[in-house]
Design a protein around this motif. Structure first.
Motif: not given
Length: 395
Positions: A78-89, A123-131, A385-392
């Motif tokens: 996937v070349k670019d991260f999908p538009k309008d997908v909201q990362i929630t945390k 294993v302590g890897i950082s990651y973002s979540v799309v619910e 845990l970082i709670r935030e709403k990220i549009v892009n």
């Protein structure tokens, strides 16, 4: 390097036979009746063969590759991260040195999603979540693959190559674990060791699976403290978790309508649906989901050949797991530290922790000591845990 042989079956062509019954009130001699019956049988067989051939031709015309097997598909880029997908945390671990940018598309309490999170946390890897909304699934509309868990991952120094789309929880874990073992590997090249392959099952139905998903690509650099027998045992129980244990979760969590509603209310709380979804959508997910899964659980009992004593089945399964731990005489199957089998079993059980079914398991089996040892380890290693709403998506 070990490779997994996936058993495939050849599709056996079947002709459809149509039988026609003829009702007559004319007296016909026995020999004439036999002759007529034979003619009808031959005609019916001929019509059936022609009909079956036409149907097969029509089906293959709609799907040009319907007749093919052993097709291999490399992971999607996937070349670019999908538009309008909201990362929630996000879970951010300052000690993470993986150099990976990971986005997990999930349902919070999906057993397979819990498996992937259990690995990332342990294993302590950082990651973002799309619910993802379990009903409307808006955040995966961009993808041809419509299931979760799904991961978009890239090496930060190779971000111009785009994201690799990984699917299937065991494959995701194996790819990431192989990379973490040797971080000099190119992630795209590594993911190509896990192609999606087509095959036909015993009923002639075309299916797909991922090759090597229980194997780690050590590139002749296997861990010194892990024997070949240890690797085989790990694969055995990872497979058991995916093909036996997980099939006992739904029949137990949705055993009655009341338990089904209770389970979905816990899903709502655990997944923080009140934060991410409007009330009408949340209520739809809870009550429509509870009714649907209550009914589906009955079908799953038949499909997996279980008896109505579904609690007994899961108790027996957990006893098998704890018996294996007793043989090892260690805290985890992996020894002092959990291996991927520990993580898989824990992730699946973690998906039902807030349900009455799990409370009953704690009371009627010895799973508690191991489970809470795993929970402590994954919680302690998990990032902040970082709670935030990220549009892009942002790196």
């Amino acid at each position: 390097m070990s490779t997994l042989r996936i058993a495939t079956r050849q599709l056996v062509s079947r002709s459809l036979v149509f039988r026609a019954g003829v009702r007559t009130y004319t007296t016909v001699p026995p020999k004439a009746r036999q002759s007529s019956t034979a003619k009808l049988a031959l005609i019916g067989t001929g019509v059936g063969a022609v009909g079956g051939s036409c149907y097969t031709f029509y089906s293959n015309w709609l799907d040009k590759n319907a007749h093919k097997e052993h097709e291999k598909y490399a992971p999607t880029i996937v070349k670019d991260f999908p538009k309008d997908v909201q990362i929630t945390k996000r879970y951010v671990n300052p000690k993470d040195n993986s150099n990976l940018d990971i986005v997990l598309f999930q349902f919070q309490t999906c057993p397979f999603c819990c498996k992937v999170r259990a690995y990332l946390d342990s294993v302590g890897i950082s990651y973002s979540v799309v619910e993802v909304d379990a009903v409307l699934r808006q955040d995966i509309r961009w993808s041809k693959y419509k299931k979760v868990p799904m991961v978009l991952v890239r090496q930060k120094e190779n971000e111009n190559e785009g994201f690799i789309q990984l699917t299937d929880s065991s494959t995701i874990i194996s790819v990431l674990a192989s990379y973490m073992h040797n971080r000099k590997q190119n992630l795209v090249e590594l993911a190509n060791f896990y192609p999606n392959i087509s095959f036909f099952d015993d009923d002639g139905t075309k299916k797909h699976d991922i090759m090597n998903k229980y194997f780690l690509m050590y590139q002749d650099q296997a861990p010194k403290n892990m024997t070949k027998e240890d690797q085989e045992l790990e694969r055995k129980w990872r497979n058991w978790a995916d093909h036996h244990l997980v099939h006992l979760i739904s029949p137990n969590c949705y055993r009655t309508y009341g338990e089904s509603v209770e389970t979905f209310n816990w899903f709502s709380d655990a997944g923080e649906w009140h934060i991410y979804f409007p009330k009408w959508e949340r209520d739809l997910m809870v009550y429509a989901g509870a009714v649907a899964m209550w009914g589906i659980s009955k079908l799953l009992i038949k499909k997996h050949k279980l008896t109505e004593d579904v609690r007994g089945h899961i108790y027996n399964a957990l006893d098998s797991w704890t018996d294996e731990l007793k043989k090892k005489k260690t805290t985890f199957l992996g020894g002092k530290q959990p291996n991927l089998a520990d993580i898989s079993v824990f992730g699946i059980l973690n998906s039902m922790e807030g349900c009455q079914a799990f409370k009953d398991c704690l009371e009627n089996t010895n799973i508690g000591e191991w489970f809470f040892a795993m929970k402590t380890l994954t919680t302690n290693n998990r990032g902040e845990l970082i709670r935030e709403k990220i549009v892009n998506h942002q790196s």
